[in-house]
Design an enzyme around this catalytic site. Sequence first.
Site, short mmCIF file in Angstrom:
data_model
loop_
_atom_site.label_atom_id
_atom_site.label_comp_id
_atom_site.label_asym_id
_atom_site.label_seq_id
_atom_site.Cartn_x
_atom_site.Cartn_y
_atom_site.Cartn_z
N HIS A 186 6.15 7.65 -27.39
CA HIS A 186 5.73 9.24 -27.01
C HIS A 186 5.50 10.50 -27.07
O HIS A 186 4.58 10.88 -27.86
CB HIS A 186 5.51 9.02 -25.41
CG HIS A 186 4.82 10.07 -24.94
ND1 HIS A 186 3.74 10.08 -24.95
CD2 HIS A 186 5.20 11.07 -23.90
CE1 HIS A 186 3.56 11.02 -24.10
NE2 HIS A 186 4.29 11.26 -23.31
N HIS A 235 -1.66 14.90 -26.30
CA HIS A 235 -1.58 14.14 -26.28
C HIS A 235 -3.07 13.34 -26.03
O HIS A 235 -2.72 12.12 -26.02
CB HIS A 235 -1.12 13.67 -23.77
CG HIS A 235 0.32 14.41 -24.03
ND1 HIS A 235 0.50 15.45 -24.24
CD2 HIS A 235 0.47 14.11 -23.03
CE1 HIS A 235 1.82 15.70 -23.47
NE2 HIS A 235 1.65 14.32 -23.28
N ARG A 279 0.74 -1.11 -0.11
CA ARG A 279 0.03 0.18 0.13
C ARG A 279 0.60 1.15 -0.12
O ARG A 279 0.23 2.66 0.48
CB ARG A 279 -0.82 0.15 1.09
CG ARG A 279 -2.06 -1.62 1.01
CD ARG A 279 -2.47 -0.94 2.16
NE ARG A 279 -4.21 -2.24 2.24
CZ ARG A 279 -3.57 -3.11 2.24
NH1 ARG A 279 -2.45 -3.67 3.24
NH2 ARG A 279 -5.21 -4.48 2.05
N LYS A 323 7.27 22.58 -15.23
CA LYS A 323 6.33 21.40 -14.43
C LYS A 323 6.10 21.79 -13.07
O LYS A 323 4.74 21.32 -12.77
CB LYS A 323 6.55 20.45 -14.88
CG LYS A 323 5.84 18.84 -14.72
CD LYS A 323 4.90 18.85 -15.64
CE LYS A 323 4.19 16.76 -15.43
NZ LYS A 323 4.83 16.21 -15.36
N GLU A 369 8.35 17.15 -25.22
CA GLU A 369 7.22 17.77 -23.85
C GLU A 369 8.13 19.03 -23.74
O GLU A 369 7.35 20.03 -23.03
CB GLU A 369 7.41 16.44 -23.25
CG GLU A 369 7.07 15.70 -23.99
CD GLU A 369 5.59 15.12 -22.98
OE1 GLU A 369 5.31 16.83 -22.32
OE2 GLU A 369 5.34 14.70 -22.86
N ASN A 404 -1.54 18.05 -20.52
CA ASN A 404 -1.74 17.21 -21.49
C ASN A 404 -2.01 17.44 -23.45
O ASN A 404 -2.96 17.17 -24.20
CB ASN A 404 -2.89 16.13 -21.60
CG ASN A 404 -2.59 15.68 -20.84
OD1 ASN A 404 -1.65 14.81 -19.99
ND2 ASN A 404 -3.88 15.48 -19.19
N HIS A 435 -2.40 10.13 -27.43
CA HIS A 435 -2.71 8.49 -26.91
C HIS A 435 -2.93 7.44 -27.87
O HIS A 435 -2.89 6.35 -28.15
CB HIS A 435 -3.44 8.88 -25.81
CG HIS A 435 -2.54 9.41 -24.99
ND1 HIS A 435 -2.94 9.38 -23.61
CD2 HIS A 435 -0.44 9.48 -24.78
CE1 HIS A 435 -1.35 9.60 -22.79
NE2 HIS A 435 -0.61 9.83 -23.48
N GLU A 477 -4.38 16.55 -10.83
CA GLU A 477 -4.76 17.06 -12.07
C GLU A 477 -6.59 17.52 -12.08
O GLU A 477 -6.71 16.71 -12.56
CB GLU A 477 -5.29 16.22 -13.37
CG GLU A 477 -4.74 16.46 -14.46
CD GLU A 477 -4.31 15.58 -15.39
OE1 GLU A 477 -4.78 14.72 -16.38
OE2 GLU A 477 -2.69 15.37 -15.49
N ARG A 535 -3.47 21.32 -14.13
CA ARG A 535 -2.48 20.58 -14.74
C ARG A 535 -3.14 19.84 -15.74
O ARG A 535 -2.31 18.96 -16.45
CB ARG A 535 -2.33 19.10 -13.48
CG ARG A 535 -1.25 18.44 -13.76
CD ARG A 535 -1.11 17.18 -12.65
NE ARG A 535 0.07 16.81 -13.45
CZ ARG A 535 0.37 15.36 -12.47
NH1 ARG A 535 0.00 15.52 -11.06
NH2 ARG A 535 2.00 15.12 -12.87
N LYS A 564 2.75 11.37 -11.24
CA LYS A 564 2.11 10.14 -12.12
C LYS A 564 2.80 9.18 -12.91
O LYS A 564 3.73 8.78 -13.29
CB LYS A 564 1.98 11.22 -13.67
CG LYS A 564 0.22 12.41 -13.71
CD LYS A 564 -0.05 12.58 -14.76
CE LYS A 564 -1.08 13.17 -14.86
NZ LYS A 564 -1.69 13.97 -16.29
#
Length: 360
Positions: free
Chosen positions: A263, A246, A119, A225, A183, A243, A250, A235, A239, A141
Amino acid sequence: MKELQVELNNARSYPIYIGSGLLGQTALLNRHIRSKQVLIVSNDTVAPLYLSTLQTGLSDYQVETIVLPDGEQFKTLQYLEHIFDKLLSKKFSRNATLLALGGGVIGDMAGFAAACYQRGIAFIQIPTTLLAQVDSSVGGKTGVNHPLGKNMIGAFCQPQCVIADADVLDTLDDRQLSAGLAEVIKYGLIRDPDFFVWLETNMALLLQRDKQALAYAIERSCINKAEVVAEDEFETGVRATLNLGHTFGHAIETGTGYGHYLHGEAVAIGTCFAADLSRRLGWLSDADVSRIIAIFKAANLPVTPPAEMTVARYIDLMSVDKKNVDGKIRVILLETIGKALLPLNVELNKLQDTLLQYAA
């Protein structure tokens, strides 16, 4: 060495160290390792280059290693299990620390494993690609891909620190360097117009791996960032602007098979889509779109999407995205160069017009 801080106003705040020769500075690691149990997670490209350097400075610890195959196609639950197998077989406690030595895939997987094992255990990001140094290693992330959607299985898990050693970029191939620049360019587009102009002027130096230019680009990207993450860790608002490109990107990565496009390459194409859609909706000018396309070309990045992707395929894949609400596709667009808009519901016909410009 430069030290930046990701200020989260809680115990999850952490430093980003940027400099040369940091892999050999064991004192940095000692500040953030919680116990004598350390697992280094790397891949079969990076490990032969840098694993021994990292291990040498950790002789006082119980160090175990796991080396995964390199590539986006291995960022899956199946390969994540290998990390858990190692942790359990070596009887690692919840005070153990994972070290992620690699690019974005390794950082995402090691971070997700750290979030899940007992955990939650500590982990440290040691990114070895430009893309990971300026983006994926910062912000917490973590996760893996699914055949139906990229990064759809994961958790927020902030690292103890990020150690960005610029020297490791010496062994980065040209394609990976360009992918990282996608990026870097993103930060200029969404919130830092002066940086965008600097990138237009200095792109040749970055591609030549000029140390001073790279150091500046890494630092400026990390500052951007860190500021966004500090404002919106989970997010729920600003935030999401990180993206940009993206949602389209994606879809390209998933639709063509993970690993076919890097990517950053997919994000470059996706950002050109987003720029075109921003123009159609009345924000960007033709000249703005031309500048955006030109800077990606200057970075040796693709700007034309795969010919085999149909409009229907894009729509299907873009409907599986973390920004979507109530089944509606939401994308990040640009009001101007240097100012992004929060996720917007886009009329399907406008989206299709952009996609039809390129798609099969």
